[in-house]
Design a protein around this motif. Structure first.
Motif: not given
Length: 514
Positions: A29-50
């Motif tokens: 659970a801790v791993l996932l909360v930490a992953v969720d805090a950082t993973v969005l940075g990479l997805a931002t360009p794709f998310l911005s496009e959509d």
């Protein structure tokens, strides 16, 4: 074990069956909360496009998750002490899974901001509950140190694993997939948790004070928002109002806690020098580190030209170092001393950041990898031992509140670090001279961010585009070096402060009697 012979107890109380399986679920659970805090940075360009968000909406999509977590941690830690940490954890895990679907399928920027905020609410229930439950599952102090080491290692690893997982998913699937990975993990947590995690709570908790909850939320969000806005866009009346309002709410919150018969956060915890020293060390360490973590992936991708997955993998030595050191931290602190392990770890991070201040565009990867490994080892030692000190210096019934204070220091340190050190990087970056002949609109876009400069250069022809990118990269590296130097100064000062504040502090031995 000699300590068991000296202190006979019912075996189920000391060696609870399935405790290591229960721990493995908690750390997931801790791993996932930490992953969720950082993973969005990479997805931002794709998310911005959509979703096509405005610049302000994009900032809120990135920030609202950590704002809400920071604002609710203390309240949720206290709620777990009152209603039961297992109950809160399982409710939070279910909500985290459900809201992850909402994040993955958000159709508008507004829906995405709301979904990220709700994910923050769920995340705030998970973090303090997991650490507090470890306090109650492991009654042997040495086992508990190891369990906290594993917990801390996963929290550190999450920040480093996020870019790797995110990079892999984004190269093969659409951006929503980075949220859907939460579902199977949360399902396992709920199923295994119901069976193996024991319930624990404060036997005489008193009522949950909603006014204190509101003050904590308004205060933390107001202060964190003001710091970030001040760093990104400079001062303005709304920002000043948010900062002053937030600070006033926090002062009111503290004063109210002293008056309440059953406070949301027992302020007397801070009378313990070891507790206060460990919390302060955590906050300042994250402050000094976060600038590096936040900008390093941009350096690896936009300056050195690596893909998202390769950049994520390049950051893995930090996770390897943190995991290894986390597992050895308890034993090492008992053999030497708490203050030498914490100060040594912080000093190692400080020296590594000082070395980062000497990197340039062509710096070979082995040096960067070695520095990240040292940072990971230092963080693994320091954070694991401070978490152990924080938990072992408070009564068992306050474990949730103590865990929440530790987590809040972490979140506040991250917000301050990204805001303060981020503003240094941004300030230096925006000062670069535009090559001759570049149109004003293109120059303006290039000065917004390094990503903007790379995109803007694509509209230019020949040498002009290359010159623009080169000038932007040089400015970014100059900013990163200055921020790393300041981070190093903060870490080295914190190492000295920890040496004095943690004087005489020791980890418990053998069986813990609460």
């Amino acid at each position: 074990m000699s300590s068991m012979e000296q202190h006979p107890q019912p075996p189920t109380e000391l060696r609870r069956p399935g405790r290591w399986i229960a721990l493995s679920v908690l750390v997931l659970a801790v791993l996932l909360v930490a992953v969720d805090a950082t993973v969005l940075g990479l997805a931002t360009p794709f998310l911005s496009e959509d979703l096509e968000p405005t610049g302000t909406q994009l900032l809120w999509i990135g920030d609202v998750y950590s704002f809400v977590i920071a604002g609710l941690l203390v309240s949720m830690g206290s709620l777990g002490d009152r209603i039961g940490r297992k109950k809160l954890l399982l409710c939070g895990a279910t909500a985290f899974g459900a809201v992850s679907v909402l994040n993955a399928y958000a159709m508008t920027p507004e829906m995405m901001i709301l979904a990220r905020a709700l994910l923050g609410v769920a995340g705030a229930t998970l973090m303090p509950s997991t650490l507090a439950l470890i306090r109650n599952i492991f009654h042997d102090a040495r086992e508990r140190s190891l369990a906290i080491g594993i917990w801390g290692a996963m929290a550190s690893a999450g920040a480093a694993v996020g870019p790797v997982v995110g990079g892999f998913l984004l190269e093969h699937f659409w951006w929503g997939s980075v949220f859907l990975i939460n579902l199977p993990v949360m399902a396992v947590l709920v199923v295994v948790g119901i069976k193996l995690i024991p319930e624990s709570k404060n036997p005489a908790p008193g009522p949950w004070d909603m006014i204190s909850v509101g003050l904590s939320l308004v205060g933390m969000i107001g202060v964190v928002y003001a710091i970030k806005e001040l760093a990104a866009h400079g001062g303005s009346w709304p920002v000043a109002l948010a900062g002053v309002g937030g600070a006033a709410a926090l002062v009111w919150f503290v004063r109210r806690q002293f008056r309440l018969p059953a406070p949301l956060l027992d302020m007397r915890l801070f009378h313990h020098r070891g507790f206060s020293g460990a919390v302060l060390a955590d906050l300042l360490t994250i402050l000094g580190l976060s600038g590096l973590v936040f900008f390093l992936s941009q350096f690896l991708q936009l300056v050195q030209g690596r893909g998202p997955l390769e950049a994520g993998l390049a950051e893995l030595p930090a996770a390897v170092g943190a995991v290894t050191a986390g597992l050895l931290a308890g034993t090492t602190a008992r053999r030497f001393s708490v203050r030498s392990v914490v100060s040594g770890g912080l000093g190692a991070i400080g020296l590594s950041l000082a070395a980062v201040a000497a990197i340039h565009k062509e710096t070979a990867y082995p040096l960067i990898g070695a520095l990240l490994l040292v940072v990971g080892v230092g963080a693994g030692f320091a954070f694991t031992v401070t978490s152990d000190v924080i938990l072992s210096s408070v009564p068992k019934e306050h474990a949730g509140s103590a865990s929440a204070v530790s987590e809040t220091a972490y979140e506040l340190g991250a917000a301050l670090g990204i805001a303060l050190l981020g503003s240094v990087v941004t300030g230096v970056y925006q000062g670069f001279a535009t090559p001759a002949g570049v149109p004003a609109a293109t120059s303006s876009a290039a000065h917004e961010s390094l990503g903007g400069a790379v995109e803007a250069a694509e509209t230019l022809t020949g040498q002009q585009g290359t010159a623009l990118v080169s000038a932007a990269q040089d400015a970014f590296v100059d900013g990163l070096r200055l921020a790393s130097g300041l981070g190093a100064a903060v870490l080295l000062a914190t190492a000295v402060a920890a040496w004095f504040l943690l004087r005489g502090q020791e980890l418990e031995e053998g069986i813990v009697h609460d």
